[in-house]
Motif scaffolding. Structure first.
Motif, PDB file in Angstrom:
ATOM      1  N   ALA A  43      33.638  12.194   5.573  1.00  0.00           N
ATOM      2  CA  ALA A  43      34.651  12.604   6.543  1.00  0.00           C
ATOM      3  C   ALA A  43      34.167  13.795   7.369  1.00  0.00           C
ATOM      4  N   GLY A  44      33.512  14.732   6.709  1.00  0.00           N
ATOM      5  CA  GLY A  44      33.002  15.889   7.425  1.00  0.00           C
ATOM      6  C   GLY A  44      31.958  15.525   8.455  1.00  0.00           C
ATOM      7  N   LYS A  45      31.071  14.579   8.109  1.00  0.00           N
ATOM      8  CA  LYS A  45      30.048  14.133   9.048  1.00  0.00           C
ATOM      9  C   LYS A  45      30.675  13.484  10.279  1.00  0.00           C
ATOM     10  N   LEU A  46      31.696  12.643  10.071  1.00  0.00           N
ATOM     11  CA  LEU A  46      32.363  11.997  11.193  1.00  0.00           C
ATOM     12  C   LEU A  46      33.133  13.020  12.023  1.00  0.00           C
ATOM     13  N   GLU A  59      41.096  16.708   9.958  1.00  0.00           N
ATOM     14  CA  GLU A  59      40.644  16.165   8.676  1.00  0.00           C
ATOM     15  C   GLU A  59      41.783  16.229   7.659  1.00  0.00           C
ATOM     16  N   GLY A  60      41.592  15.532   6.540  1.00  0.00           N
ATOM     17  CA  GLY A  60      42.542  15.593   5.438  1.00  0.00           C
ATOM     18  C   GLY A  60      43.798  14.771   5.640  1.00  0.00           C
ATOM     19  N   VAL A  61      43.782  13.814   6.558  1.00  0.00           N
ATOM     20  CA  VAL A  61      44.951  12.975   6.787  1.00  0.00           C
ATOM     21  C   VAL A  61      44.998  11.890   5.716  1.00  0.00           C
ATOM     22  N   GLY A  62      46.049  11.849   4.960  1.00  0.00           N
ATOM     23  CA  GLY A  62      46.150  10.885   3.874  1.00  0.00           C
ATOM     24  C   GLY A  62      45.164  11.158   2.757  1.00  0.00           C
ATOM     25  N   GLY A  63      44.728  12.395   2.643  1.00  0.00           N
ATOM     26  CA  GLY A  63      43.770  12.771   1.606  1.00  0.00           C
ATOM     27  C   GLY A  63      42.432  13.135   2.218  1.00  0.00           C
ATOM     28  N   THR A  64      41.641  12.133   2.580  1.00  0.00           N
ATOM     29  CA  THR A  64      40.316  12.399   3.137  1.00  0.00           C
ATOM     30  C   THR A  64      40.127  11.736   4.499  1.00  0.00           C
ATOM     31  N   GLY A  65      41.201  11.287   5.123  1.00  0.00           N
ATOM     32  CA  GLY A  65      41.095  10.611   6.408  1.00  0.00           C
ATOM     33  C   GLY A  65      40.789  11.571   7.546  1.00  0.00           C
ATOM     34  N   VAL A  66      40.184  11.032   8.598  1.00  0.00           N
ATOM     35  CA  VAL A  66      39.826  11.790   9.794  1.00  0.00           C
ATOM     36  C   VAL A  66      40.479  11.129  11.000  1.00  0.00           C
ATOM     37  N   ALA A  82      37.428   2.850  11.378  1.00  0.00           N
ATOM     38  CA  ALA A  82      36.336   2.523  10.458  1.00  0.00           C
ATOM     39  C   ALA A  82      36.721   3.016   9.073  1.00  0.00           C
ATOM     40  N   ASP A  83      36.443   2.227   8.051  1.00  0.00           N
ATOM     41  CA  ASP A  83      36.667   2.664   6.674  1.00  0.00           C
ATOM     42  C   ASP A  83      35.420   3.386   6.182  1.00  0.00           C
ATOM     43  N   MET A  84      35.586   4.269   5.182  1.00  0.00           N
ATOM     44  CA  MET A  84      34.508   5.191   4.823  1.00  0.00           C
ATOM     45  C   MET A  84      34.041   5.100   3.377  1.00  0.00           C
ATOM     46  N   ASP A  85      34.769   4.417   2.499  1.00  0.00           N
ATOM     47  CA  ASP A  85      34.483   4.511   1.071  1.00  0.00           C
ATOM     48  C   ASP A  85      33.402   3.531   0.621  1.00  0.00           C
ATOM     49  N   ALA A  86      32.762   3.905  -0.481  1.00  0.00           N
ATOM     50  CA  ALA A  86      31.714   3.089  -1.104  1.00  0.00           C
ATOM     51  C   ALA A  86      32.265   2.426  -2.360  1.00  0.00           C
ATOM     52  N   GLY A 139      38.854   7.565  10.914  1.00  0.00           N
ATOM     53  CA  GLY A 139      38.010   7.334   9.758  1.00  0.00           C
ATOM     54  C   GLY A 139      38.904   7.213   8.538  1.00  0.00           C
ATOM     55  N   GLN A 140      39.038   5.997   8.030  1.00  0.00           N
ATOM     56  CA  GLN A 140      40.024   5.733   6.974  1.00  0.00           C
ATOM     57  C   GLN A 140      39.395   5.752   5.589  1.00  0.00           C
ATOM     58  N   PRO A 141      40.019   6.445   4.647  1.00  0.00           N
ATOM     59  CA  PRO A 141      39.540   6.399   3.262  1.00  0.00           C
ATOM     60  C   PRO A 141      40.058   5.165   2.535  1.00  0.00           C
ATOM     61  N   ALA A 142      39.495   4.924   1.369  1.00  0.00           N
ATOM     62  CA  ALA A 142      40.081   4.071   0.330  1.00  0.00           C
ATOM     63  C   ALA A 142      40.490   2.683   0.787  1.00  0.00           C
TER      64      ALA A 142
END
Length: 415
Positions: A43-46, A59-66, A82-86, A139-142
């Protein structure tokens, strides 16, 4: 813009993409994968790139969203996501930029999605004199756990940053690099996770007659569940039932007190989903009754993903500009896939139209040497999403930026 104007403008804005820098970003993200709701570094990189491009960035939208917002005059609001999780997958690609996180890998291409989004946001911001409207870059988490979109919405995504008029998203997929599959309707299936706990009566392995063995019951249950699709779903319907995990016991000579089974269901209608769930409940209870289990099984419905159904007009508009940008034969309708996404949750139960498409990413040499004479045979042979060998070709970085840029321009207003 019309598709032709959008195509010309997109090609102009992406003519000099910083491809080496984008490749470096991709390699960096791939080396440092992060699991769902832990995507802090990603998230920080994006966010850093969005802020540098001129977006109001949060940053920090919904936890780690950007979220990046770029208001550029009167016009529609277009959301790019774009989703971000691995994934908890141990990488086996052998790449020089393979994951450095033990047991964690970008096995679904979300690192590529973030790279595409960062490149597209930068190009659109630099070319803001060509369009009018507002860009929301998310940038969406999870996504993998099905929690990210709903968490961002619950955290006021649209209340805080404005409700979009249209949504755009894309996903890396197996297939010879350079194709852009679109479906102007159903493109991805619904998914439902189910957990079953079989309760037995534990004891010593030398005295099975004094126990009720949940392992044997679970084994019968797993086998019987394979008949749900083959014998209870009509041949014309599409459905998949996968037993992804079975766990029981601690030692060779101990019959445990319980066994746990985890299922994943795929369906393309709510009626089929309910029929599958009803069958699972009936079969689980029946097998436990037949085995003499001391209590009924626990059946828990977990994460659920909706069907992904493109707005036909929106998707045809985006597909048309992609056809112009990339050439004849690059865009086609593959029909609905059995994969699933939480992206449709951002559409608020289809209140917001969207287009979601695929970008094929298999390196040419991998595709060419894959066994088989037909497309289905080759698709089955190359590494797919969630495989420890999934390794998209770096040649798709620039095209994946152009798909987002051209799609956005086709829906924004002409400057």
């Amino acid at each position: 813009m019309t598709p032709s104007a959008a195509a010309r403008t997109a090609l102009d804005l992406t003519a000099e993409l910083p491809v080496p820098a984008l490749e470096d970003l991709y390699r960096d993200l791939h080396r440092h994968p992060e699991l769902s709701l832990r995507e802090h570094r990603t998230a920080g990189k994006l966010a850093e790139r969005l802020a540098k491009a001129g977006f109001e960035t949060t940053e920090g939208v919904g936890g780690t969203g950007v979220v990046g917002r770029l208001a550029n005059g009167d016009g529609p609001t277009v959301l790019l996501r774009a989703d971000m999780d691995a994934l908890p997958v141990r990488e086996e690609t052998g790449l020089p930029y393979a994951s450095t996180a033990d047991g964690v890998m970008h096995a679904c291409g979300h690192d590529l999605h973030v790279t595409w989004l960062a490149g597209a946001a930068t190009a659109l911001a630099a070319g803001r004199d060509t369009w009018r409207g507002t860009l929301l870059v998310v940038g969406q988490p999870a996504e993998e756990s099905g929690q990210g979109a709903s968490r961002m919405l619950a955290d006021g995504l649209y209340d805080r940053f404005g409700r979009p008029d249209v949504l755009l998203g894309q996903h890396a997929a197996p297939g010879p690099a350079g194709l852009y599959p679109h479906s102007p309707g159903l493109i991805m299936s619904a998914a439902t996770d189910v957990d079953i706990v079989v309760h037995g009566r534990g004891g010593h392995g030398s005295r099975p007659e004094s126990t009720v063995d949940p392992v044997v019951t679970a084994a019968y249950l797993v086998t019987r569940l394979q008949t749900v699709v083959s014998r209870e779903i009509a041949a014309g319907e599409s459905a998949v039932l996968t037993v992804g995990r079975i766990e029981a016991g601690t030692r060779h000579n101990i019959i445990p007190s319980e066994a746990r089974i985890s299922l994943n269901l795929r369906s393309q209608s709510e009626a089929v989903r309910q029929r599958m769930l009803d069958a699972i409940r009936r079969i689980a209870r029946g097998e436990c009754l037949a085995a003499g289990c001391p209590r009924e099984p626990e059946i828990t419905i977990g994460n659920t993903f909706p069907v992904t159904v493109n707005d036909a007009d929106t998707d045809r508009t985006v597909a048309a500009v992609h056809q112009e940008v990339f050439g004849a034969g690059t865009v086609f309708d593959p029909g609905p896939a059995m994969g699933s996404e939480d992206f449709p949750q951002l559409a608020l139960e289809n209140a917001i139209p969207y287009s979601y498409w695929f970008v094929t990413t298999t390196p040419a040499e991998v595709w060419d040497r894959a066994p088989g004479d037909t497309l289905p045979e080759k698709f089955a042979a190359v590494p797919s999403n969630h495989s420890p060998h999934f390794a998209p070709d770096l040649s798709v970085i620039a095209p994946g930026v152009r798909t987002l840029v051209s799609g956005a321009l086709a829906l924004l207003s002409v400057a």
